[in-house]
Design a protein around this motif. Structure first.
Motif, PDB file in Angstrom:
ATOM      1  N   TRP A 204       0.573  -1.655   0.286  1.00  0.00           N
ATOM      2  CA  TRP A 204      -0.223   0.109  -0.586  1.00  0.00           C
ATOM      3  C   TRP A 204       0.977   1.050  -0.072  1.00  0.00           C
ATOM      4  CZ3 TRP A 204      -5.167   0.514  -0.939  1.00  0.00           C
ATOM      5  CH2 TRP A 204      -6.244  -0.649  -0.517  1.00  0.00           C
ATOM      6  N   TYR A 205       0.826   2.134  -0.339  1.00  0.00           N
ATOM      7  CA  TYR A 205       0.893   3.494  -0.671  1.00  0.00           C
ATOM      8  C   TYR A 205       0.867   4.615  -0.770  1.00  0.00           C
ATOM      9  CZ  TYR A 205       4.839   0.903  -3.076  1.00  0.00           C
ATOM     10  OH  TYR A 205       6.245   0.082  -3.871  1.00  0.00           O
ATOM     11  N   TRP A 206       0.973   6.009  -0.046  1.00  0.00           N
ATOM     12  CA  TRP A 206       0.249   6.943   0.531  1.00  0.00           C
ATOM     13  C   TRP A 206       1.098   8.047  -0.824  1.00  0.00           C
ATOM     14  CZ3 TRP A 206      -0.560   8.702   5.381  1.00  0.00           C
ATOM     15  CH2 TRP A 206      -1.463   7.745   6.485  1.00  0.00           C
ATOM     16  N   ILE A 207      -0.294   9.034  -1.056  1.00  0.00           N
ATOM     17  CA  ILE A 207       0.887   9.950  -2.142  1.00  0.00           C
ATOM     18  C   ILE A 207      -0.381  10.948  -1.891  1.00  0.00           C
ATOM     19  CG2 ILE A 207      -1.151   9.263  -3.717  1.00  0.00           C
ATOM     20  CD1 ILE A 207       1.586   9.648  -5.685  1.00  0.00           C
ATOM     21  N   LEU A 208      -0.047  12.201  -1.832  1.00  0.00           N
ATOM     22  CA  LEU A 208      -0.806  13.629  -2.090  1.00  0.00           C
ATOM     23  C   LEU A 208      -1.453  13.210  -2.842  1.00  0.00           C
ATOM     24  CD1 LEU A 208       1.934  16.326  -1.091  1.00  0.00           C
ATOM     25  CD2 LEU A 208       0.024  15.061   0.630  1.00  0.00           C
ATOM     26  N   PRO A 209      -2.808  14.471  -3.019  1.00  0.00           N
ATOM     27  CA  PRO A 209      -3.539  14.700  -4.251  1.00  0.00           C
ATOM     28  C   PRO A 209      -2.817  15.654  -5.173  1.00  0.00           C
ATOM     29  CG  PRO A 209      -4.581  14.703  -2.267  1.00  0.00           C
ATOM     30  CD  PRO A 209      -3.486  14.603  -1.835  1.00  0.00           C
ATOM     31  N   GLY A 210      -2.913  15.202  -6.220  1.00  0.00           N
ATOM     32  CA  GLY A 210      -2.446  15.899  -7.565  1.00  0.00           C
ATOM     33  C   GLY A 210      -0.468  15.886  -8.182  1.00  0.00           C
ATOM     34  N   SER A 211      -0.441  14.729  -7.038  1.00  0.00           N
ATOM     35  CA  SER A 211       0.945  14.170  -6.877  1.00  0.00           C
ATOM     36  C   SER A 211       0.710  12.761  -8.646  1.00  0.00           C
ATOM     37  CB  SER A 211       1.456  13.742  -6.249  1.00  0.00           C
ATOM     38  OG  SER A 211       1.749  14.414  -5.024  1.00  0.00           O
ATOM     39  N   ASN A 212       1.842  12.731  -9.150  1.00  0.00           N
ATOM     40  CA  ASN A 212       1.870  11.335 -10.010  1.00  0.00           C
ATOM     41  C   ASN A 212       1.686  10.407  -9.379  1.00  0.00           C
ATOM     42  OD1 ASN A 212       0.990  13.212 -12.114  1.00  0.00           O
ATOM     43  ND2 ASN A 212       3.079  13.719 -12.281  1.00  0.00           N
ATOM     44  N   ASN A 213       1.292   8.791  -9.957  1.00  0.00           N
ATOM     45  CA  ASN A 213       2.109   8.073  -9.068  1.00  0.00           C
ATOM     46  C   ASN A 213       3.542   7.660  -9.204  1.00  0.00           C
ATOM     47  OD1 ASN A 213      -0.601   7.973  -7.577  1.00  0.00           O
ATOM     48  ND2 ASN A 213      -1.486   6.416  -8.789  1.00  0.00           N
TER      49      ASN A 213
END
Length: 327
Positions: free
Chosen positions: A318-327
């Motif tokens: 599982w990964y976390w990412i900020l909204p609007g960032s690219n995976n």
């Protein structure tokens, strides 16, 4: 061939460095804190002592854990009319802070056996000598490489043997043109023996603001620059951690100061945004960071929701990412 003199490294158990305040002050090692007289070195250290005595936190929000014992040996100020009032003002638990009364035990030197005896008796987590200039028998003791090495080796052994951090506070020399590492008193061997060297300077923009720089770290990468202020009406206050303005051209890069968090909620938000600043990060790494700063699951999840973070699964992780960032 067997020998009694040599030890095989295969017989040595590797252990991680223990930190009082990562990456600035290590346990079992010597840290040198230097700067011009009156720049706030002692005030900074008293703030750290107060937090440590209460089981508080470091300036960048890391928990010290349970209250710890400290030896604060200072020759430049009176214990009754200056040091005790400053400790009280900083909120220290003075029951956890001790010193050798030099009105009773005079002639104390940096490698004095009485300091070692005090460490074995009190078992402090932190020992502060302020300033080292007042605890050397002769200026030549630090100027001569052979004497400086012997002196620092002895102090380093105390730190390692008794599992405490030793901070030596020293004044700059008048050699302003020298590099940062060479501006302290004495032989370069003094700096060489210290695993960490911190330097306090006055800000050019505001005379009441001080910048703390780590100019040497033999155990890890140098820590970020920090800042604090000492104002007549409000006293001592940590201001922030230095960050770079990434959107500026390299030639125009300046240091800005990120406000220190006021509570665990703000700290969690700051840490998560930093961790995800360059893209997706495994959720286990986020949890490890939260655990390091003693931030609970509830606070972490609240901040995750506020930041609009929606974890996604990739290759069984599982990964976390900020909204609007690219995976």
């Amino acid at each position: 061939m067997e020998t009694k003199l040599l030890t095989l490294y295969s017989d040595v158990t590797a252990v991680p460095v223990k930190w009082l305040w990562h990456p600035y002050i290590a346990i079992g090692k010597i840290t040198l804190l230097q700067g011009d007289p009156g720049c706030g070195k002692s005030s900074m250290m008293m703030n750290l002592i107060a937090e440590l005595s209460n089981g508080g936190s470091t300036p960048d929000g890391r928990a010290f854990g349970p209250p710890q014992r400290i030896i604060y040996q200072c020759s430049e100020d009176g214990a009754k009319d200056t040091i005790k009032p400053r400790l009280i003002a900083a909120g220290a638990d003075c029951r956890n802070i001790a010193f050798i009364d030099e009105e009773v035990y005079s002639g104390l030197t940096l490698d004095d056996e009485r300091i070692r005896e005090a460490i074995t008796e009190w078992r402090p987590r932190l020992v502060v000598i302020d300033p080292i200039q007042s605890y050397i028998g002769n200026d030549s003791d630090l100027q001569l490489a052979s004497k400086a090495r012997k002196l620092m080796r002895r102090i380093g052994m105390w730190a390692s043997t008794y599992n405490c951090a030793i901070v030596l506070i020293g004044h700059f020399t008048k050699n302003e043109g020298a590099k940062d590492l060479y501006r302290g008193l004495g032989s370069i061997d003094v700096v060489a023996a210290a695993r960490s060297v911190l330097q306090v300077e006055k800000s050019e923009e505001d005379a009441e603001v001080r910048i703390v720089k780590q100019v040497k770290n033999s155990l890890d990468s140098n820590g970020a620059d920090l800042s604090f202020e000492i104002r007549p009406h409000t006293g001592f206050k940590w201001l922030g951690v230095a960050t770079e303005e990434s959107d500026m051209e390299e030639s125009q890069t300046v240091a800005a100061f990120e406000a220190l968090p006021k509570n665990k909620h703000e700290l969690a938000a700051l840490l998560i945004k930093r961790a995800l600043g360059k893209g997706a990060v495994e959720s286990m790494e986020i949890r490890r960071i939260m655990a390091e700063y003693r931030i609970g699951e509830k606070t972490m999840n609240e901040v995750k929701a506020e930041l609009g973070i929606k974890p996604y699964r990739k290759r069984k992780a599982w990964y976390w990412i900020l909204p609007g960032s690219n995976n």
